[in-house]
Design a protein around this motif. Structure first.
Motif, PDB file in Angstrom:
ATOM      1  N   ALA A   1      50.201  53.508  20.035  1.00 27.65           N
ATOM      2  CA  ALA A   1      50.154  52.339  20.902  1.00 27.65           C
ATOM      3  C   ALA A   1      50.742  51.146  20.164  1.00 27.65           C
ATOM      4  CB  ALA A   1      48.713  52.037  21.307  1.00 27.65           C
ATOM      5  N   HIS A   2      51.380  50.270  20.905  1.00 33.07           N
ATOM      6  CA  HIS A   2      51.847  49.012  20.340  1.00 33.07           C
ATOM      7  C   HIS A   2      50.634  48.220  19.861  1.00 33.07           C
ATOM      8  CE1 HIS A   2      54.621  50.262  23.516  1.00 33.07           C
ATOM      9  NE2 HIS A   2      55.571  49.519  22.969  1.00 33.07           N
ATOM     10  N   GLY A   3      50.781  47.501  18.762  1.00 35.08           N
ATOM     11  CA  GLY A   3      49.686  46.631  18.327  1.00 35.08           C
ATOM     12  C   GLY A   3      49.310  45.636  19.416  1.00 35.08           C
ATOM     13  N   TYR A   4      50.329  45.093  20.091  1.00 35.50           N
ATOM     14  CA  TYR A   4      50.045  44.112  21.136  1.00 35.50           C
ATOM     15  C   TYR A   4      49.429  44.754  22.379  1.00 35.50           C
ATOM     16  CZ  TYR A   4      52.267  40.478  18.391  1.00 35.50           C
ATOM     17  OH  TYR A   4      52.577  39.582  17.403  1.00 35.50           O
ATOM     18  N   LEU A   5      49.648  46.038  22.582  1.00 33.73           N
ATOM     19  CA  LEU A   5      48.923  46.741  23.653  1.00 33.73           C
ATOM     20  C   LEU A   5      47.438  46.753  23.310  1.00 33.73           C
ATOM     21  CD1 LEU A   5      48.325  48.575  26.059  1.00 33.73           C
ATOM     22  CD2 LEU A   5      49.255  50.486  24.768  1.00 33.73           C
ATOM     23  N   THR A   6      47.134  47.106  22.080  1.00 35.55           N
ATOM     24  CA  THR A   6      45.733  47.101  21.639  1.00 35.55           C
ATOM     25  C   THR A   6      45.129  45.713  21.816  1.00 35.55           C
ATOM     26  OG1 THR A   6      46.268  48.836  20.038  1.00 35.55           O
ATOM     27  CG2 THR A   6      44.220  47.618  19.696  1.00 35.55           C
ATOM     28  N   LEU A   7      45.856  44.692  21.392  1.00 36.15           N
ATOM     29  CA  LEU A   7      45.373  43.318  21.538  1.00 36.15           C
ATOM     30  C   LEU A   7      45.190  42.940  23.004  1.00 36.15           C
ATOM     31  CD1 LEU A   7      44.695  40.777  19.844  1.00 36.15           C
ATOM     32  CD2 LEU A   7      47.085  40.084  20.170  1.00 36.15           C
ATOM     33  N   SER A   8      46.083  43.406  23.865  1.00 34.32           N
ATOM     34  CA  SER A   8      45.999  43.047  25.285  1.00 34.32           C
ATOM     35  C   SER A   8      44.789  43.652  25.983  1.00 34.32           C
ATOM     36  CB  SER A   8      47.279  43.465  26.019  1.00 34.32           C
ATOM     37  OG  SER A   8      47.314  44.868  26.253  1.00 34.32           O
ATOM     38  N   LEU A   9      44.127  44.612  25.358  1.00 33.74           N
ATOM     39  CA  LEU A   9      42.930  45.218  25.939  1.00 33.74           C
ATOM     40  C   LEU A   9      41.681  44.354  25.761  1.00 33.74           C
ATOM     41  CD1 LEU A   9      43.460  48.926  24.846  1.00 33.74           C
ATOM     42  CD2 LEU A   9      43.740  47.966  27.154  1.00 33.74           C
ATOM     43  N   LEU A  10      41.765  43.292  24.948  1.00 29.16           N
ATOM     44  CA  LEU A  10      40.581  42.464  24.693  1.00 29.16           C
ATOM     45  C   LEU A  10      39.917  41.942  25.967  1.00 29.16           C
ATOM     46  CD1 LEU A  10      41.475  40.402  21.486  1.00 29.16           C
ATOM     47  CD2 LEU A  10      40.352  42.626  21.675  1.00 29.16           C
ATOM     48  N   PRO A  11      40.655  41.366  26.916  1.00 29.24           N
ATOM     49  CA  PRO A  11      39.967  40.877  28.127  1.00 29.24           C
ATOM     50  C   PRO A  11      39.280  41.995  28.915  1.00 29.24           C
ATOM     51  CG  PRO A  11      42.148  39.902  27.955  1.00 29.24           C
ATOM     52  CD  PRO A  11      42.072  40.977  26.901  1.00 29.24           C
ATOM     53  N   PHE A  12      39.973  43.118  29.089  1.00 32.66           N
ATOM     54  CA  PHE A  12      39.406  44.246  29.833  1.00 32.66           C
ATOM     55  C   PHE A  12      38.153  44.796  29.156  1.00 32.66           C
ATOM     56  CE2 PHE A  12      39.374  48.955  30.216  1.00 32.66           C
ATOM     57  CZ  PHE A  12      38.957  49.042  31.537  1.00 32.66           C
ATOM     58  N   LEU A  13      38.258  45.069  27.866  1.00 35.99           N
ATOM     59  CA  LEU A  13      37.116  45.627  27.141  1.00 35.99           C
ATOM     60  C   LEU A  13      36.025  44.583  26.944  1.00 35.99           C
ATOM     61  CD1 LEU A  13      39.033  47.757  24.489  1.00 35.99           C
ATOM     62  CD2 LEU A  13      37.876  48.581  26.551  1.00 35.99           C
ATOM     63  N   GLY A  14      36.408  43.333  26.689  1.00 30.74           N
ATOM     64  CA  GLY A  14      35.420  42.267  26.526  1.00 30.74           C
ATOM     65  C   GLY A  14      34.586  42.046  27.776  1.00 30.74           C
ATOM     66  N   ALA A  15      35.201  42.207  28.950  1.00 30.55           N
ATOM     67  CA  ALA A  15      34.477  42.016  30.214  1.00 30.55           C
ATOM     68  C   ALA A  15      33.371  43.053  30.399  1.00 30.55           C
ATOM     69  CB  ALA A  15      35.449  42.057  31.388  1.00 30.55           C
ATOM     70  N   GLN A  16      33.444  44.159  29.691  1.00 30.25           N
ATOM     71  CA  GLN A  16      32.376  45.161  29.727  1.00 30.25           C
ATOM     72  C   GLN A  16      31.205  44.763  28.834  1.00 30.25           C
ATOM     73  OE1 GLN A  16      33.833  49.101  28.803  1.00 30.25           O
ATOM     74  NE2 GLN A  16      35.714  48.758  29.964  1.00 30.25           N
ATOM     75  N   VAL A  17      31.458  43.820  27.923  1.00 32.48           N
ATOM     76  CA  VAL A  17      30.468  43.462  26.905  1.00 32.48           C
ATOM     77  C   VAL A  17      29.722  42.184  27.251  1.00 32.48           C
ATOM     78  CG1 VAL A  17      30.157  42.850  24.461  1.00 32.48           C
ATOM     79  CG2 VAL A  17      31.827  44.610  25.116  1.00 32.48           C
ATOM     80  N   TYR A  18      30.441  41.154  27.727  1.00 33.64           N
ATOM     81  CA  TYR A  18      29.806  39.849  27.939  1.00 33.64           C
ATOM     82  C   TYR A  18      30.451  39.117  29.107  1.00 33.64           C
ATOM     83  CZ  TYR A  18      33.927  37.801  25.826  1.00 33.64           C
ATOM     84  OH  TYR A  18      35.222  37.425  25.578  1.00 33.64           O
ATOM     85  N   ALA A  19      29.699  38.152  29.633  1.00 33.48           N
ATOM     86  CA  ALA A  19      30.221  37.259  30.674  1.00 33.48           C
ATOM     87  C   ALA A  19      29.555  35.902  30.512  1.00 33.48           C
ATOM     88  CB  ALA A  19      29.933  37.816  32.061  1.00 33.48           C
ATOM     89  N   PHE A  20      30.312  34.878  30.842  1.00 34.05           N
ATOM     90  CA  PHE A  20      29.777  33.523  30.872  1.00 34.05           C
ATOM     91  C   PHE A  20      29.505  33.190  32.334  1.00 34.05           C
ATOM     92  CE2 PHE A  20      32.647  33.492  27.121  1.00 34.05           C
ATOM     93  CZ  PHE A  20      31.683  33.307  26.156  1.00 34.05           C
ATOM     94  N   ALA A  21      28.243  32.927  32.661  1.00 33.12           N
ATOM     95  CA  ALA A  21      27.854  32.631  34.039  1.00 33.12           C
ATOM     96  C   ALA A  21      28.041  31.145  34.320  1.00 33.12           C
ATOM     97  CB  ALA A  21      26.401  33.043  34.270  1.00 33.12           C
ATOM     98  N   GLY A  22      27.889  30.793  35.573  1.00 35.94           N
ATOM     99  CA  GLY A  22      27.938  29.386  35.937  1.00 35.94           C
ATOM    100  C   GLY A  22      29.319  28.938  36.348  1.00 35.94           C
ATOM    101  N   ASP A  23      29.398  27.691  36.688  1.00 29.52           N
ATOM    102  CA  ASP A  23      30.631  27.101  37.195  1.00 29.52           C
ATOM    103  C   ASP A  23      31.443  26.518  36.050  1.00 29.52           C
ATOM    104  OD1 ASP A  23      32.528  26.200  38.972  1.00 29.52           O
ATOM    105  OD2 ASP A  23      31.445  24.363  39.464  1.00 29.52           O
ATOM    106  N   VAL A  24      32.010  27.417  35.217  1.00 26.53           N
ATOM    107  CA  VAL A  24      32.840  26.975  34.104  1.00 26.53           C
ATOM    108  C   VAL A  24      34.194  27.664  34.187  1.00 26.53           C
ATOM    109  CG1 VAL A  24      30.927  26.484  32.518  1.00 26.53           C
ATOM    110  CG2 VAL A  24      31.934  28.748  32.531  1.00 26.53           C
TER     111      VAL A  24
END
Length: 153
Positions: free
Chosen positions: A61-84
């Motif tokens: 995999a391209h290094g930047y492909l791995t880096l581009s997975l951060l939002p997708f994988l991060g969304a499985q881990v945490y979320a910021f609630a509220g109107d921000v």
């Protein structure tokens, strides 16, 4: 998934692990689609026959492909609630430590390393460690900075 509901919960999470995502397999199709999107069609990514005799024994995999997975994988881990509004402010440090060979599985381990109050909200620094199943070394360690900006009243 860990939901951080307000400034106090976010501040209290600083210095700790938020969690770990599910494993995601990195297929040749995903690598090829990333190559098409970025124009990076180096043989170590897109030519399985040649890559089999190359330095990694398979396409990677391209290094930047791995880096581009951060939002997708991060969304499985945490979320910021509220109107921000959540705004990517940047990256402090990124290192690609080990290659992700085709069909490997990766996941994201997320730590919140720092929280700073800013005029319009908070600045959150997160350390993402992209682990490769069955390997001691991670694929990537990246420190991201996100601005959480409150809606104007």
């Amino acid at each position: 998934m860990r939901v951080l509901n307000d400034r106090e919960e976010i501040r209290a999470a600083a210095g700790g692990e938020l969690g770990v995502s599910a494993w995601v397999q990195i297929s040749q199709e995903r690598i090829d689609l990333f190559a098409d999107a970025t124009g990076d069609r180096q043989w170590i990514h897109v030519d399985p026959e040649r890559a089999a005799t190359g330095p990694f024994g398979a396409t990677i995999a391209h290094g930047y492909l791995t880096l581009s997975l951060l939002p997708f994988l991060g969304a499985q881990v945490y979320a910021f609630a509220g109107d921000v509004a959540r705004v990517n402010y940047g990256l402090n440090k990124v290192r690609f430590i080990a290659p992700v060979t085709v069909d490997s599985k990766v996941r994201n381990r997320v730590e919140m390393t720092d929280v700073q109050d800013i005029e319009k909200g908070q600045q959150v620094t997160l350390r993402h460690t992209i682990e490769i199943k069955g390997h001691d070394k991670p694929a990537c360690v990246a420190e991201t900075v996100t601005l959480l900006m409150e809606a104007q009243s």
